[in-house]
Design a protein around this motif. Structure first.
Motif, PDB file in Angstrom:
ATOM      1  N   VAL A  17     111.715  41.091  32.229  1.00 24.45           N
ATOM      2  CA  VAL A  17     113.106  40.852  31.822  1.00 24.45           C
ATOM      3  C   VAL A  17     113.174  39.994  30.560  1.00 24.45           C
ATOM      4  CG1 VAL A  17     115.286  39.806  32.512  1.00 24.45           C
ATOM      5  CG2 VAL A  17     114.014  41.194  34.152  1.00 24.45           C
ATOM      6  N   VAL A  18     112.404  38.896  30.519  1.00 21.48           N
ATOM      7  CA  VAL A  18     112.471  38.051  29.331  1.00 21.48           C
ATOM      8  C   VAL A  18     111.830  38.736  28.130  1.00 21.48           C
ATOM      9  CG1 VAL A  18     112.566  35.884  30.620  1.00 21.48           C
ATOM     10  CG2 VAL A  18     110.352  36.766  29.890  1.00 21.48           C
ATOM     11  N   LEU A  19     110.810  39.533  28.383  1.00 24.73           N
ATOM     12  CA  LEU A  19     110.166  40.260  27.284  1.00 24.73           C
ATOM     13  C   LEU A  19     111.143  41.242  26.647  1.00 24.73           C
ATOM     14  CD1 LEU A  19     107.434  40.411  25.872  1.00 24.73           C
ATOM     15  CD2 LEU A  19     106.731  42.132  27.547  1.00 24.73           C
ATOM     16  N   LYS A  20     111.884  41.956  27.482  1.00 29.67           N
ATOM     17  CA  LYS A  20     112.869  42.917  26.955  1.00 29.67           C
ATOM     18  C   LYS A  20     114.019  42.201  26.247  1.00 29.67           C
ATOM     19  CE  LYS A  20     112.902  45.138  30.983  1.00 29.67           C
ATOM     20  NZ  LYS A  20     113.190  46.107  32.073  1.00 29.67           N
ATOM     21  N   SER A  26     108.580  28.619  35.092  1.00 28.37           N
ATOM     22  CA  SER A  26     109.465  29.298  34.141  1.00 28.37           C
ATOM     23  C   SER A  26     108.674  30.321  33.331  1.00 28.37           C
ATOM     24  CB  SER A  26     110.116  28.279  33.194  1.00 28.37           C
ATOM     25  OG  SER A  26     110.942  27.389  33.914  1.00 28.37           O
ATOM     26  N   VAL A  27     109.394  31.316  32.838  1.00 24.15           N
ATOM     27  CA  VAL A  27     108.771  32.373  32.040  1.00 24.15           C
ATOM     28  C   VAL A  27     109.455  32.398  30.679  1.00 24.15           C
ATOM     29  CG1 VAL A  27     108.168  34.815  31.904  1.00 24.15           C
ATOM     30  CG2 VAL A  27     108.314  33.699  34.131  1.00 24.15           C
ATOM     31  N   VAL A  28     108.646  32.401  29.626  1.00 28.86           N
ATOM     32  CA  VAL A  28     109.170  32.385  28.261  1.00 28.86           C
ATOM     33  C   VAL A  28     108.484  33.474  27.448  1.00 28.86           C
ATOM     34  CG1 VAL A  28     109.500  31.039  26.158  1.00 28.86           C
ATOM     35  CG2 VAL A  28     109.597  29.907  28.389  1.00 28.86           C
ATOM     36  N   ALA A  87     113.158  33.252  21.146  1.00 30.85           N
ATOM     37  CA  ALA A  87     112.645  32.942  22.477  1.00 30.85           C
ATOM     38  C   ALA A  87     113.635  33.378  23.544  1.00 30.85           C
ATOM     39  CB  ALA A  87     112.366  31.447  22.599  1.00 30.85           C
ATOM     40  N   ALA A  88     113.117  33.984  24.598  1.00 30.91           N
ATOM     41  CA  ALA A  88     113.906  34.314  25.783  1.00 30.91           C
ATOM     42  C   ALA A  88     113.328  33.522  26.949  1.00 30.91           C
ATOM     43  CB  ALA A  88     113.865  35.805  26.068  1.00 30.91           C
ATOM     44  N   VAL A  89     114.202  32.878  27.717  1.00 28.98           N
ATOM     45  CA  VAL A  89     113.761  31.897  28.702  1.00 28.98           C
ATOM     46  C   VAL A  89     114.377  32.176  30.064  1.00 28.98           C
ATOM     47  CG1 VAL A  89     113.691  29.442  29.264  1.00 28.98           C
ATOM     48  CG2 VAL A  89     113.648  30.166  26.872  1.00 28.98           C
ATOM     49  N   GLY A 127     110.484  21.427  30.075  1.00 27.31           N
ATOM     50  CA  GLY A 127     109.914  20.536  29.079  1.00 27.31           C
ATOM     51  C   GLY A 127     108.647  21.069  28.448  1.00 27.31           C
ATOM     52  N   GLU A 128     107.917  21.904  29.170  1.00 28.41           N
ATOM     53  CA  GLU A 128     106.624  22.395  28.696  1.00 28.41           C
ATOM     54  C   GLU A 128     106.536  23.892  28.429  1.00 28.41           C
ATOM     55  OE1 GLU A 128     103.372  19.831  30.803  1.00 28.41           O
ATOM     56  OE2 GLU A 128     105.114  19.880  32.123  1.00 28.41           O
ATOM     57  N   PRO A 129     107.253  24.749  29.152  1.00 31.60           N
ATOM     58  CA  PRO A 129     107.039  26.191  29.021  1.00 31.60           C
ATOM     59  C   PRO A 129     107.283  26.790  27.640  1.00 31.60           C
ATOM     60  CG  PRO A 129     108.142  25.723  31.087  1.00 31.60           C
ATOM     61  CD  PRO A 129     108.147  24.447  30.297  1.00 31.60           C
ATOM     62  N   GLY A 130     107.957  26.073  26.744  1.00 32.39           N
ATOM     63  CA  GLY A 130     108.162  26.616  25.405  1.00 32.39           C
ATOM     64  C   GLY A 130     106.925  26.550  24.533  1.00 32.39           C
ATOM     65  N   VAL A 131     105.917  25.762  24.947  1.00 36.73           N
ATOM     66  CA  VAL A 131     104.725  25.564  24.114  1.00 36.73           C
ATOM     67  C   VAL A 131     103.743  26.744  24.156  1.00 36.73           C
ATOM     68  CG1 VAL A 131     102.713  24.084  23.717  1.00 36.73           C
ATOM     69  CG2 VAL A 131     104.925  23.057  24.301  1.00 36.73           C
ATOM     70  N   PRO A 132     103.332  27.249  25.329  1.00 40.94           N
ATOM     71  CA  PRO A 132     102.244  28.226  25.352  1.00 40.94           C
ATOM     72  C   PRO A 132     102.451  29.512  24.557  1.00 40.94           C
ATOM     73  CG  PRO A 132     102.590  27.300  27.537  1.00 40.94           C
ATOM     74  CD  PRO A 132     103.727  26.821  26.694  1.00 40.94           C
ATOM     75  N   PRO A 133     103.661  30.104  24.519  1.00 42.56           N
ATOM     76  CA  PRO A 133     103.764  31.402  23.844  1.00 42.56           C
ATOM     77  C   PRO A 133     103.712  31.356  22.323  1.00 42.56           C
ATOM     78  CG  PRO A 133     105.542  31.097  25.458  1.00 42.56           C
ATOM     79  CD  PRO A 133     104.917  29.770  25.219  1.00 42.56           C
TER      80      PRO A 133
END
Length: 739
Positions: free
Chosen positions: A577-580, A608-610, A631-633, A705-711
């Motif tokens: 869903v977030v990828l689309k 969370s999925v980003v 970014a989609a979150v 706080g953290e999930p925005g970093v890895p992608p």
């Protein structure tokens, strides 16, 4: 992953483990007002026999909010504020259910009662802020505290006015009755403290929320953060306070053999030079004198047990180990060997990741003072307060309850203040003790201290292998990870199972893609460089390796990167869903102008999925600039949407700086970098335009706080490959781009 591993921790300061299965509400008179708390009862067998009254008495019931006679609402936060906005989130939860005036809200950190403040995401055994769990642990109990306080104020007003509670409305901190009677919270705060606590409270339905999920709600503390009136540990000034700076060993594991402080003591305003278990402290009347005194100290170090290897030697060892069989298995599905043997094509790659510093804007610091009654007070960024109370008490020889922590706001942490051994907190106690507690002592690190005295995101090497069949389907996958354990030789070592530290493999052993045969192996190294979790922990390297390699596999299969990922995902899954959504908002299928290129990645961390799509540009010299990130979150329900966007934006800047140019290197065991001239976080002119799209969700809040970093790293790397035809395999990118 962190919330799960923290549940294995048992501290001497925690009599019982808390649970969210039972709760009671309590109130105390508080300076003419009311103090309300949502008290979690222990659910362990040892505590099962406790009555509610016994539990309340034993815990010296600590409230979650207070309302004073002026109607000011103070939220007492179990979560540490380090810029991520946890205080604002908790304020929102309380104010929503209380129907408070947003301008009347304030928040302060509290500590010292694990029963009341234990992080439920950690099993309730410890108070702590980390793993992006602030809203997870606060979501239920702080709303209930607000709702209870509201009910008690209404009951007090109804009694005073001689009306039915149901006839009273509450809005923006004002109680009103159809007869025309109105009053602010302050008018009934004292009387509310005597009201019976509701046995149960009814929370608002989402349709009635005014603050939760309000995208226009601004942070309550923005003004004082912009006008410079916000107070941090670096600002603490106590009567007679002395300032100390440390001389740490230049090599990790070295110890003081001898030192000569005669010249240092001759420096004006230097008060003392003392040895502690963590190095030598120069104590002075102010910071400048302490620094000048430090320059004059002559130290002879015992380097017998020191880590003497440099980055070239360590990475050579890592590469060698990565080419061998893993020492431990984190995941194995199907038969990877058979899958590779039957594959039409096999792709392999090796990725290298350096040590990284946390580089928060406020270097480490803490203030310690012993009082005449033998109690100890410590001001600091107390991310794991129960741990620090225990350690400080041991140093002084007092019980943890005699250690009072002043939880200060902090200019960044990214995991750096969540330490196992107390670090600068215990340094402040050691120094104060060494001078006989004759004055309060602030231990203040410089930037160079912060950069060279540890702790770091561990260095890693990954070897990946993928096999595809004749139709391009991914049929086999393996990932061998080599690096240090964060949890080994700490109080959290119990989290290591079958030789696998979960922080080393998270993000790798839970890939969302449907791959019939896959294996994730781990070889843990024994290196003397101190390591610690760093913003988004294991996913900082696992997501990069996996998501750039997936792109490489998609190319080998002749498929579009997004289409290929979606072919391996359940169409209804959060990842899909977030990828689309990211693809739609970035107009993935729309051609870009000449000189512009896109890359994609998706990662799950902390619940969370980003998904992110990065757009880069090139110039005639082959230079790269990240122009735009979409970014989609999916972070569950967004309590503060504006804050969610800010955290994702900040995470992108944080992660982008790391992958473009940051690294900690060692030469003969000594750290090479010392300040931002040699360790280079992202400069403002390199920050891309960021668009954040938050998926609507009715699920409880998860981490942000953290999930925005890895992608961000893999998205940019995948875009760079399209631009320059170069695969980024070694961090930082400058190693490849400048080669």
């Amino acid at each position: 992953m962190i919330p799960k591993l923290m549940q294995s921790l048992v501290l001497p300061v925690a009599k019982t483990q808390a649970s969210r299965r039972q709760f009671m509400l309590g109130a105390l008179a508080a300076g003419g007002g009311v103090a309300v708390g949502y008290h979690i009862l222990a659910s362990s067998p040892a505590a099962a026999s406790e009555t509610a009254a016994d539990a309340n008495k034993a815990a010296a019931f600590t409230p979650y909010l207070t309302i004073d006679g002026d109607g000011r609402v103070m939220v007492l936060s179990s979560q540490f504020e380090m810029g991520q906005g946890s205080y604002n989130g908790l304020a929102t939860l309380v104010a929503e259910e209380l129907d408070a005036d947003w301008s009347s809200i304030d928040v302060q950190g509290v500590a010292g009662n694990v029963k009341a403040y234990g992080n439920v995401a950690f099993g309730g055994a410890i108070q702590g802020t980390g793993g992006s769990t602030s809203m997870v642990t606060s979501w239920e109990r702080y709303r209930k505290a607000g709702a209870a306080a509201r009910a008690m104020l209404v009951a007090a007003a109804a009694s005073e006015w001689g009306v039915q509670p149901a006839e009273i409305t509450v809005e923006n901190g004002v109680l009103a009755h159809p007869s025309g009677k109105t009053a602010g919270f302050g008018a009934f705060a004292a009387k509310a403290a005597a009201m019976p606590v509701p046995a149960d409270v009814k929370l608002k339905q989402p349709a009635d929320w005014k603050l939760i999920g309000n995208a226009k709600l601004k942070r309550f503390d923005s003004a004082r953060k912009t006008n410079g009136t916000e107070q941090y540990t670096i600002d603490v000034k106590l009567p007679g306070m002395l300032t100390a700076v440390m001389i740490h060993p230049p090599m990790f594991g070295a110890k003081v053999k001898s030192f000569d402080a005669a010249a240092a003591r001759a420096v004006k305003r230097v008060v003392d030079v003392v040895e502690t278990p963590r190095g030598i402290a120069v104590v002075a009347e102010h910071m400048w004198a302490a620094i000048k005194g430090r320059e004059a100290v002559k130290v002879v170090w015992d380097e017998t047990a020191a880590e003497k290897r440099g980055t070239p030697e360590l990475m050579a060892m890592y590469r060698d180990l990565a080419g061998k069989a893993p020492k431990a298995v984190a995941r194995k599905d199907g038969d990877p060997d058979a899958g590779f043997a039957a594959a039409a094509k096999v792709i392999e790659a090796t990725f290298e990741f350096p040590y990284l510093a946390h580089s928060a804007m406020e270097p480490l610091n803490a203030v310690a003072r012993r009082n005449d009654d033998g109690t100890l007070e410590i001001w600091g960024g107390h991310q794991f307060p129960d741990v620090y109370q225990m350690l400080a008490g041991q140093i002084v020889g007092i019980t943890p309850d005699k250690v009072q922590l002043h939880v200060m706001k902090t200019g960044g942490s990214f995991g750096r203040r969540a330490v196992f051994d107390g670090d600068v907190v215990v340094e402040s106690v050691y120094v104060a003790k060494a001078i006989g507690f004759r004055a309060p002592v602030k231990v203040q690190w410089t930037r160079e201290d912060d950069m060279r005295a540890g702790r770091y995101r561990p260095s890693y090497v990954h070897t990946l292998k993928a096999g595809i069949d004749g139709d391009g389907k991914l049929v086999a996958w393996s990932n061998h990870i080599v690096g240090q354990s964060i949890m080994a030789k700490t109080m959290f070592e119990g989290a290591i199972q079958n030789g696998v530290d979960p922080t080393s493999v998270e993000g790798a052993n839970n890939l969302p893609y449907a791959i019939p045969n896959q294996a994730v192996g781990l070889t843990t190294t024994d290196v003397g460089v101190p390591v610690l979790w760093w913003r988004s922990v294991g996913s900082t390297h696992t997501a990069f390796a996996a998501e750039t390699f997936i792109d490489e596999v998609a190319e080998a299969a002749g498929r579009d990167p997004i289409e290929y990922r979606l072919s391996m995902l359940d169409p209804q899954s959060r990842h899909a869903v977030v990828l689309k959504l990211a693809a739609e908002k970035a107009e993935w299928t729309k051609p870009l102008p000449k000189g512009r290129f896109r890359g994609v990645s998706v990662a799950e961390s902390f619940g969370s999925v980003v998904a992110q799509i990065a757009e880069v540009s090139t110039d005639d010299s082959g230079g790269i600039k990240v122009e735009r990130v979409v970014a989609a979150v999916d972070c569950g329900l967004a309590v503060n949407p504006d804050q969610v966007r800010a955290q994702v934006e900040g995470g992108i800047g944080f992660g982008l700086g790391a992958i473009l140019g940051e690294e900690i290197t060692l030469t003969s065991g000594k750290v090479d970098q010392g300040n931002f001239d040699t360790y280079t976080p992202l400069r403002i002119d390199a920050m891309p335009v960021v668009e954040v799209h938050i998926l609507a969700s009715a699920n409880p809040p998860s981490g942000i706080g953290e999930p925005g970093v890895p992608p961000i790293g893999p998205a940019v790397a995948n875009a760079i490959y399209k631009a320059l035809g170069k695969r980024i395999r070694a961090m930082p990118f400058a190693k490849t781009l400048n080669a």
